[in-house]
Design an enzyme around this catalytic site. Structure first.
Site, PDB file in Angstrom:
ATOM      1  CG  ASP A  32      -2.030   1.005   1.130  1.00  0.00           C
ATOM      2  OD1 ASP A  32      -3.193   0.585   0.983  1.00  0.00           O
ATOM      3  OD2 ASP A  32      -1.742   2.208   1.204  1.00  0.00           O
ATOM      4  CG  HIS A  48     -12.268  -3.136 -13.080  1.00  0.00           C
ATOM      5  ND1 HIS A  48     -11.470  -2.319 -12.305  1.00  0.00           N
ATOM      6  CD2 HIS A  48     -13.504  -2.594 -13.051  1.00  0.00           C
ATOM      7  CE1 HIS A  48     -12.202  -1.320 -11.847  1.00  0.00           C
ATOM      8  NE2 HIS A  48     -13.443  -1.459 -12.283  1.00  0.00           N
ATOM      9  CG  HIS A 103      -9.320  -3.216  -9.185  1.00  0.00           C
ATOM     10  ND1 HIS A 103      -8.924  -3.324 -10.513  1.00  0.00           N
ATOM     11  CD2 HIS A 103      -9.113  -4.436  -8.635  1.00  0.00           C
ATOM     12  CE1 HIS A 103      -8.495  -4.562 -10.744  1.00  0.00           C
ATOM     13  NE2 HIS A 103      -8.582  -5.257  -9.608  1.00  0.00           N
ATOM     14  CG  HIS A 105      -8.447  -2.459  -2.547  1.00  0.00           C
ATOM     15  ND1 HIS A 105      -9.346  -1.747  -3.308  1.00  0.00           N
ATOM     16  CD2 HIS A 105      -8.261  -1.731  -1.417  1.00  0.00           C
ATOM     17  CE1 HIS A 105      -9.694  -0.643  -2.676  1.00  0.00           C
ATOM     18  NE2 HIS A 105      -9.048  -0.617  -1.509  1.00  0.00           N
ATOM     19  CG  HIS A 107      -6.748  -2.438   2.967  1.00  0.00           C
ATOM     20  ND1 HIS A 107      -5.917  -1.342   2.836  1.00  0.00           N
ATOM     21  CD2 HIS A 107      -7.904  -2.109   2.351  1.00  0.00           C
ATOM     22  CE1 HIS A 107      -6.560  -0.383   2.164  1.00  0.00           C
ATOM     23  NE2 HIS A 107      -7.768  -0.823   1.863  1.00  0.00           N
TER      24      HIS A 107
HETATM   25  P1  DGP Z   1      -9.519   1.994   0.178  1.00  0.00           P
HETATM   26  O1  DGP Z   1      -9.946   3.123   1.058  1.00  0.00           O
HETATM   27  O2  DGP Z   1      -9.807   0.653   0.800  1.00  0.00           O
HETATM   28  O3  DGP Z   1     -10.062   2.111  -1.238  1.00  0.00           O
HETATM   29  O4  DGP Z   1      -7.942   2.094   0.122  1.00  0.00           O
HETATM   30  C1  DGP Z   1      -7.206   2.272  -1.049  1.00  0.00           C
HETATM   31  C2  DGP Z   1      -5.756   2.092  -0.685  1.00  0.00           C
HETATM   32  O5  DGP Z   1      -5.020   2.076  -1.893  1.00  0.00           O
HETATM   33  C3  DGP Z   1      -5.171   3.186   0.183  1.00  0.00           C
HETATM   34  O6  DGP Z   1      -4.738   2.601   1.420  1.00  0.00           O
HETATM   35  C4  DGP Z   1      -3.984   3.724  -0.595  1.00  0.00           C
HETATM   36  C5  DGP Z   1      -3.774   2.706  -1.683  1.00  0.00           C
HETATM   37  N1  DGP Z   1      -3.385   3.276  -2.973  1.00  0.00           N
HETATM   38  C6  DGP Z   1      -4.038   4.228  -3.655  1.00  0.00           C
HETATM   39  N2  DGP Z   1      -3.398   4.504  -4.810  1.00  0.00           N
HETATM   40  C7  DGP Z   1      -2.315   3.672  -4.848  1.00  0.00           C
HETATM   41  C8  DGP Z   1      -1.275   3.475  -5.799  1.00  0.00           C
HETATM   42  O7  DGP Z   1      -1.188   4.107  -6.852  1.00  0.00           O
HETATM   43  N3  DGP Z   1      -0.331   2.537  -5.471  1.00  0.00           N
HETATM   44  C9  DGP Z   1      -0.387   1.812  -4.318  1.00  0.00           C
HETATM   45  N4  DGP Z   1       0.573   0.928  -4.110  1.00  0.00           N
HETATM   46  N5  DGP Z   1      -1.374   1.965  -3.407  1.00  0.00           N
HETATM   47  C10 DGP Z   1      -2.317   2.893  -3.675  1.00  0.00           C
END
Ligand code: DGP
Length: 118
Positions: A32, A48, A103, A105, A107
């Site tokens: 993240d 997706h 998309h 995901h 955590h």
């Molecule tokens: P959520 O609130 O569950 O949609 O969290 C999205 C997460 O994605 C957030 O913790 C930051 C991460 N994130 C957003 N953009 C990017 C990116 O371009 N690269 C990476 N590695 N993580 C990202």
């Protein structure tokens, strides 16, 4: 299948950089960009799927793969063993769920406390 202008689809396609943790034909795991914890990575289906709200029976295999792989990746990435250690798994879904990236995901967060968040 890829979402237009989806940043995680762009990471899957190699159009945006990410620190990869795991990859196979169906899923990708990467760090993240804004970690809440000493260990914080995301696991995504490569296809997706906008959120958990769209899951149906056709996604059982890929979601099963993510959930069963998460514990070993968590240990590999530095989470301490259960029960003293362990990890937190979170799937934010929709606006009320504070989902920022549309998309699906998962955590995976862990490591010694205190954490920056969570
Ligand atoms: P959520 O609130 O569950 O949609 O969290 C999205 C997460 O994605 C957030 O913790 C930051 C991460 N994130 C957003 N953009 C990017 C990116 O371009 N690269 C990476 N590695 N993580 C990202």
């Amino acid at each position: 299948m890829s979402g237009e202008n989806c940043i995680f689809c762009k990471i899957v396609a190699g159009q945006l950089p990410a620190k990869k943790v795991y990859e196979d034909d169906d899923i990708l795991a990467f760090h993240d960009i804004n970690p809440w914890a000493p260990v914080h990575f995301l696991m995504i289906p490569k296809a997706h799927i906008p959120s958990m709200a769209q899951l149906d029976e056709s996604h059982q295999a890929v979601m099963g793969k993510i959930m069963t792989l998460a514990p070993s990746l968590a240990l590999e990435q530095g989470c301490r063993p259960y029960p003293e250690g362990g990890f937190r798994v979170m799937v934010n879904t929709g606006e009320d769920g504070r989902q920022e990236v549309p998309h699906l995901h998962v955590h995976v967060m862990g490591g010694p406390r205190p954490w920056a968040k969570g």
